[in-house]
Design an enzyme around this catalytic site. Sequence first.
Site, short mmCIF file in Angstrom:
data_model
loop_
_atom_site.label_atom_id
_atom_site.label_comp_id
_atom_site.label_asym_id
_atom_site.label_seq_id
_atom_site.Cartn_x
_atom_site.Cartn_y
_atom_site.Cartn_z
N GLY A 1 44.11 27.08 30.80
CA GLY A 1 42.78 27.66 30.93
C GLY A 1 42.17 28.17 29.64
N THR A 2 42.81 27.90 28.49
CA THR A 2 42.23 28.38 27.24
C THR A 2 41.18 27.43 26.70
OG1 THR A 2 44.27 27.56 26.26
CG2 THR A 2 43.97 29.94 26.33
N LYS B 1 41.56 23.77 26.30
CA LYS B 1 42.05 22.64 25.51
C LYS B 1 41.28 21.37 25.85
CE LYS B 1 46.19 23.25 27.13
NZ LYS B 1 45.95 24.50 27.88
N THR B 2 41.20 21.09 27.15
CA THR B 2 40.49 19.90 27.59
C THR B 2 39.02 19.96 27.15
OG1 THR B 2 41.94 19.91 29.50
CG2 THR B 2 40.08 18.43 29.58
N HIS C 1 52.77 54.55 49.35
CA HIS C 1 53.32 53.67 48.31
C HIS C 1 52.32 53.53 47.16
CE1 HIS C 1 55.61 49.92 47.09
NE2 HIS C 1 54.47 49.75 46.45
N GLU C 2 51.09 53.21 47.51
CA GLU C 2 50.08 53.04 46.47
C GLU C 2 49.76 54.36 45.79
OE1 GLU C 2 49.37 50.21 45.33
OE2 GLU C 2 50.33 49.13 46.98
N HIS D 1 52.30 54.85 43.05
CA HIS D 1 51.98 54.13 41.81
C HIS D 1 50.89 54.86 41.04
CE1 HIS D 1 54.32 50.53 42.44
NE2 HIS D 1 53.67 50.17 43.54
N ASP E 1 57.55 45.06 42.97
CA ASP E 1 57.62 46.14 41.99
C ASP E 1 58.96 46.13 41.28
OD1 ASP E 1 55.16 46.92 42.88
OD2 ASP E 1 55.94 48.44 44.26
#
Length: 608
Positions: free
Chosen positions: A204-205, A207-208, A423-424, A427, A499
């Site tokens: 996805g950089t 090239k094509t 849980h979230e 984090h 995780d």
Amino acid sequence: MNQTTKTILIFVGALAVVGIALSFVSLKTDQKVDITTLASNIQDGKIKSVSVQGTEIKAVTTDDKKIVSTKESSESFSELMKNYNVDAEKLRALPVEVKEPGGAAYWAGALLPTIIPLMLIVALMWFFFRQVQGQNSKAMMFGQSGARESGKDDKDKVTFKDVAGVKEAKEELGEIVEFLKQPDKFTALGAKIPKGVLLMGSPGTGKTLLARAVAGEAEVPFFHISGSEFVEMFVGVGASRVRDLFLKAKKTAPCIVFIDEIDAVGRQRGSGLGGSHDEREQTLNQILVEMDGFEPNSGVIVMAATNRPDVLDPALLRPGRFDRRVVLDPPDLNDREEIIKIHAKKKPLAKDVSLRHLAERTPGFSGADLMNLMNEGAILAARKNLKEIPMQMLLDSIEKVLLGPERKSHVMNEDERKVTAYHEAGHALVAHLLPHADPVQKVSIISRGRAAGYTLKMPIEDRTSRSCEEYKEDIAVAMGGFAAEKIFFGDITTGATMDMKNATKIARSMVTQWGMSEKLGPRTYGVQEDMIFLGREIHENRDYSDDKATLIDAEIDRLIHDGLETAKKLITDNKDAMDRVGEKLLAKETLERDEFNETIGLTKPKKS
Ligand code: ADP
Ligand code: MG
Ligand code: ZN
């Protein structure tokens, strides 16, 4: 008129012709009788006259009816009648007219029955072949390269203007463009222009895109083929395709041959990675032969692209082959803004849209991700019947590209929701209370992709290097969910699997790659090709002893354990804050940055 209707029309026409011809043959309304009947009729004197033409015997009865019979062409009529015991004088009395066989009608009658089926078969085969070729099936053109050629007057021509960022790559390739445009300038000074250019960069950089841009800038024909197209169906096809491709290219020089995803054929020979490597080896050999076979200044430039330069056969990289290598870096902040600008053209944006802000929010995105982001935004706006794309939809698209679409349909029961919320919250709280961890942008318990909920952290700036302390905190943040479940519910769910995987990965890299463990010292463990910039894990060769392996495991364990302890301590010390965030999440499902900061009610410590 398209292909199918044409085919059908031709078919119907052919059927009509056949039908008419057949009806001619069977038009004879005369009564048909067999020879025996005819013979007995003659014997009984019921026949007035007979005319014989070829195999056909036409007779007229005394009551003026016409009857027809057939005989073999070799037999004479009178012989035949004698054999059927017709009296000789009866025969002599009968007027017999013998006509020469011939005339168009006769031949048509004789030949049509054989010709028509034949014509049908030929027609069917013709249709079949055309169909097969028309649908671009390669069954009928094994050896042809199948390369798509796009010339100067291509409608969707791409130039360097359509490629943002990748400045070094563009400069490097600018040279190639100049040569293709004015080869004499270079050859006059005895310069040799490289034959092969290898574009390297993560997926996805662009090239094509860049390869097409080179052709567009130089205004030369461009043969595009993908490595995987060489490896198809039959052994030996690849090599002959390569031959065909280069033959065409040499005829149209100056031109560019572009082999996309060359790693599909260019893998190290004999490594046995992946099946059917015989076919690949032959194809690769042929590419090498062809590249060696033409003069440096013949005007054919071979470009290739890969995101796995580490697996390429070294023979491809030798001088005289792909000796120019161009690396496409992932875009930085400014590049991202430029790329977004390109993909924002033709898209009506609302006044509140800030492309700069979007670029700031998307570190780590590739060019393709950014294109995807703008596209998703446009789709969202279109589905809401808007005339312009508002900023909020573009921001929502960031998460969609990052995490996959929201799964509103995934229904969690109350218990699940509660566990997910804490849980979230775990984090988010750990991330908030550690100085180096990225600030929390958003917490949510809406399922996305495969995750039950998510906590979105974003670095404020692009970073190329990070410190040991930062990684340790990353591990603690990753373990935050696990710790929260353990502390509040005394049990853990499978939600923590990813995780733990992340935490282990960071810890392993710290110990084996980044020299961040005192015990193991400043060296690397395991030979990995120096292609980490591609962001992929490559199979590792062990270059250390079993003792060290035990030590590595112990150090990874220690790092993760330390992270978990840090997380547990922060959560236990701030149970109130955890409850606040958890309950708010249960009520609202998603908290944006400001709302989260307000709810948690604690300030983020400054970096020391
Ligand atoms: P690769 O071949 O490196 O995997 P592509 O060239 O196929 O990537 O890029 C996919 C799409 O992403 C392009 O068609 C283009 O729209 C967009 N894109 C990628 N990089 C850039 C860039 N540097 N500038 C503009 N668009 C880009
Ligand atoms: Mg590509
Ligand atoms: Zn988690």
